[in-house]
Design an enzyme around this catalytic site. Sequence first.
Site, mmCIF file in Angstrom:
data_model
loop_
_atom_site.group_PDB
_atom_site.id
_atom_site.type_symbol
_atom_site.label_atom_id
_atom_site.label_comp_id
_atom_site.label_asym_id
_atom_site.label_seq_id
_atom_site.Cartn_x
_atom_site.Cartn_y
_atom_site.Cartn_z
ATOM 1 N N ASN A 198 3.265 -0.292 -6.833
ATOM 2 C CA ASN A 198 3.459 0.309 -5.512
ATOM 3 C C ASN A 198 4.816 1.005 -5.536
ATOM 4 O OD1 ASN A 198 3.854 0.898 -2.831
ATOM 5 N ND2 ASN A 198 4.017 -1.236 -2.151
ATOM 6 N N LYS A 246 6.148 2.720 -3.287
ATOM 7 C CA LYS A 246 6.779 2.840 -1.958
ATOM 8 C C LYS A 246 7.297 4.271 -1.794
ATOM 9 C CE LYS A 246 7.551 -2.064 -2.037
ATOM 10 N NZ LYS A 246 8.299 -3.214 -1.579
ATOM 11 N N HIS A 262 0.350 -3.446 4.025
ATOM 12 C CA HIS A 262 1.574 -3.906 3.375
ATOM 13 C C HIS A 262 2.541 -4.400 4.459
ATOM 14 C CE1 HIS A 262 5.333 -3.963 1.198
ATOM 15 N NE2 HIS A 262 4.618 -4.031 0.092
ATOM 16 N N GLU A 296 5.558 -4.005 4.897
ATOM 17 C CA GLU A 296 6.472 -2.979 5.424
ATOM 18 C C GLU A 296 5.767 -2.116 6.458
ATOM 19 O OE1 GLU A 296 7.629 -1.476 1.608
ATOM 20 O OE2 GLU A 296 8.625 -3.381 1.203
ATOM 21 N N GLU A 330 1.375 -11.381 -0.559
ATOM 22 C CA GLU A 330 2.780 -11.024 -0.752
ATOM 23 C C GLU A 330 3.625 -11.737 0.298
ATOM 24 O OE1 GLU A 330 3.160 -7.010 -2.964
ATOM 25 O OE2 GLU A 330 2.998 -6.596 -0.840
ATOM 26 N N GLY A 357 11.121 -7.689 -2.723
ATOM 27 C CA GLY A 357 12.363 -6.946 -2.915
ATOM 28 C C GLY A 357 13.602 -7.819 -2.833
ATOM 29 N N SER A 410 8.638 -9.582 -6.014
ATOM 30 C CA SER A 410 9.615 -9.745 -7.095
ATOM 31 C C SER A 410 8.980 -10.137 -8.431
ATOM 32 C CB SER A 410 10.716 -10.734 -6.702
ATOM 33 O OG SER A 410 11.421 -10.246 -5.571
HETATM 34 P P1 PGA Z 1 8.735 -6.017 -5.073
HETATM 35 O O1 PGA Z 1 7.685 -5.390 -4.030
HETATM 36 O O2 PGA Z 1 8.020 -6.169 -6.380
HETATM 37 O O3 PGA Z 1 9.843 -5.021 -5.142
HETATM 38 O O4 PGA Z 1 9.165 -7.336 -4.511
HETATM 39 C C1 PGA Z 1 6.350 -5.806 -4.015
HETATM 40 C C2 PGA Z 1 5.613 -5.095 -2.921
HETATM 41 O O5 PGA Z 1 6.189 -4.927 -1.833
HETATM 42 O O6 PGA Z 1 4.453 -4.674 -3.092
#
Ligand code: PGA
Length: 265
Positions: A11, A13, A100, A102, A173, A179, A219
Amino acid sequence: MTTRPMVIAANWKMHKLRAEAIEYVADLSTWMDDELGDGVRGLQVVVAPTCTSLEQSVEQSPPFAIFAQNMHQADQGAFTGEVGPAMLRDVGVQGVILGHSERRQYFNETDEALAEKVQAALAFQLRPMLCVGESLDERRAGTAEAFVEHQLRSALSGVDAEAAASSLYVAYEPIWAIGTGETATPDLAQQMHALIRSVLADLFGAAIAQQVPVLYGGSVKPANALELLSQADIDGALVGGAALEVDSFSGIIEAGRQALAAPVA
Ligand code: PGA
């Protein structure tokens, strides 16, 4: 023994200009051709670029699937700034990440809208990758399982079992692990994945629940991927930060290949 694929998904983003996207898609394609040849049975790789790089990514005909990161639920209409399922089909993408955290957190995406988005994606032959996951507050309050179960049931209750079997992905997630560098322990992730599978069994029947890939995200890095991916109910990884460079994303694909080769009993 499971017949579920191992799905390693990137992803991006809101990262990468078009030139960077072209280079990434070319480099990852080369790596996969060199290392995986004609492909590894059961291994699926997905990359979700930003909207502005979707078309050219598809046109590069990579050996992996291209997914969008979001989608509006309507076919078309007065929804300034949005992109609908027919448009994604038109560009040639194969699926779409939905819900997601976010999107839920910063763009007020609701469970109701997500239920419609999942249905719209399926109606347009786009594979939905539905994201669920609790916040730190819910985890501390002991309500993480109930929260995730509610997210699943509200997004999936209108989905028919056949469509779930052929098209659906779920990604767990935990928000506190996205993140942050903090990863759920493999045991904790496995417990939640088992719960997700039991909810899928309740919704679609046990046999179909066994076919739906449930990915872990938060992560994931080359260093921790193998242990996570070796858990019985973890069928892949949805990767943000560590997927931005081909070097580290390919390390996670490699971990997926190893986990497939040595499945848990
Ligand atoms: P990350 O993000 O691997 O940077 O923690 C995962 C995601 O939000 O899909």
